[in-house]
Design a protein around this motif. Sequence first.
Motif, PDB file in Angstrom:
ATOM      1  N   ASN A 148      -1.637   2.288   5.906  1.00  0.00           N
ATOM      2  CA  ASN A 148      -2.695   2.342   4.901  1.00  0.00           C
ATOM      3  C   ASN A 148      -3.616   3.526   5.175  1.00  0.00           C
ATOM      4  OD1 ASN A 148      -4.549   1.386   6.973  1.00  0.00           O
ATOM      5  ND2 ASN A 148      -3.675  -0.643   6.635  1.00  0.00           N
ATOM      6  N   VAL A 149      -4.719   3.588   4.460  1.00  0.00           N
ATOM      7  CA  VAL A 149      -5.614   4.747   4.591  1.00  0.00           C
ATOM      8  C   VAL A 149      -6.210   4.866   5.984  1.00  0.00           C
ATOM      9  CG1 VAL A 149      -6.211   4.825   2.142  1.00  0.00           C
ATOM     10  CG2 VAL A 149      -7.533   3.361   3.672  1.00  0.00           C
ATOM     11  N   ASN A 150      -6.166   3.779   6.768  1.00  0.00           N
ATOM     12  CA  ASN A 150      -6.734   3.816   8.117  1.00  0.00           C
ATOM     13  C   ASN A 150      -5.696   4.167   9.189  1.00  0.00           C
ATOM     14  OD1 ASN A 150      -9.369   2.956   7.266  1.00  0.00           O
ATOM     15  ND2 ASN A 150      -8.541   0.887   7.023  1.00  0.00           N
ATOM     16  N   THR A 151      -4.444   4.339   8.794  1.00  0.00           N
ATOM     17  CA  THR A 151      -3.391   4.663   9.756  1.00  0.00           C
ATOM     18  C   THR A 151      -3.504   6.124  10.186  1.00  0.00           C
ATOM     19  OG1 THR A 151      -1.899   3.062   8.707  1.00  0.00           O
ATOM     20  CG2 THR A 151      -0.903   4.713  10.162  1.00  0.00           C
ATOM     21  N   PRO A 152      -3.677   6.387  11.486  1.00  0.00           N
ATOM     22  CA  PRO A 152      -3.774   7.788  11.937  1.00  0.00           C
ATOM     23  C   PRO A 152      -2.438   8.500  11.773  1.00  0.00           C
ATOM     24  CG  PRO A 152      -3.687   6.292  13.807  1.00  0.00           C
ATOM     25  CD  PRO A 152      -3.816   5.428  12.588  1.00  0.00           C
TER      26      PRO A 152
ATOM     27  N   GLU B  53       1.581  -1.390   2.761  1.00  0.00           N
ATOM     28  CA  GLU B  53       0.149  -1.126   2.748  1.00  0.00           C
ATOM     29  C   GLU B  53      -0.621  -2.334   3.272  1.00  0.00           C
ATOM     30  OE1 GLU B  53      -3.090   0.829  -0.376  1.00  0.00           O
ATOM     31  OE2 GLU B  53      -1.045   0.382  -1.024  1.00  0.00           O
ATOM     32  N   ASN B  54      -0.093  -3.530   2.976  1.00  0.00           N
ATOM     33  CA  ASN B  54      -0.731  -4.766   3.426  1.00  0.00           C
ATOM     34  C   ASN B  54       0.362  -5.789   3.731  1.00  0.00           C
ATOM     35  OD1 ASN B  54      -1.844  -7.592   2.988  1.00  0.00           O
ATOM     36  ND2 ASN B  54      -3.741  -6.409   2.906  1.00  0.00           N
TER      37      ASN B  54
END
Length: 249
Positions: A75-79, A44-45
């Motif tokens: 993470n939540v921004n990964t398409p 995630e990070n």
Amino acid sequence: MLGTLYLIPNTLGQNDTSQGNVLAHIIPETVQAMSAQLHYFVAENAKTTRAYLKTLALHHPLAKTIQELQITELNVNTPEAALKDLLSPLLAGHDVGLISEAGVPAVADPGANLVRLAHQHKITVRPLVGPSSLLLALMGSGLNGQSFAFNGYLPTDAAQRAKRIKELEDRSRKEKQTQILIETPYRNAAMLEALAAHCQAHTLICIATDLSLASESIQTKTAGEWKKLLQANMTPDFHKKPTVFLFLS
């Protein structure tokens, strides 16, 4: 031959590495050893994952140096279109570790999408034992552990949040079901105030903070009792600390 996707647990917060193997009572030795053998990670990070691996390396030498390990972020921004690329090492026969920011991956965590895709490609998925703040909170709450639901984050808008709390309390009452919530740590006080204000006085509310850490605190009281404590400015010590909220009507 395909690789195996290992779901690697992380700690639930910072630990003092001067006190020996700080992972020993949180992450099983076999899980630590397995994690140290991997060359590829999906995290995630990446920065915090490197910090975790450095702690792990104090007692279990890593297969490669931190700089040589391949750590790809999810993470939540990964398409969604990028998920297939994350499978590349697995499809090439390499084992990969999916590691969360805290706790276990794929639970309240974007890693679930990668796990689902791995199953679609017939890749073996192996979840490893480690701490889950949600289950630890439920265990320590004294609320119903036979029927429970995790609801994630509630709306930040006060009116919408109040409406959602009442909906969940109604479900809890009808189904005898424990409702589990999380909140951004700096909004913990606002969440407790909302629960105390909008739940019926007899509804049990548990506040579980810093689980598995030295500062751990688990308190279960009725909404009426929490309301009185809030009025007396006697709030829990949970400002900016990871906290799980549970209630049962």
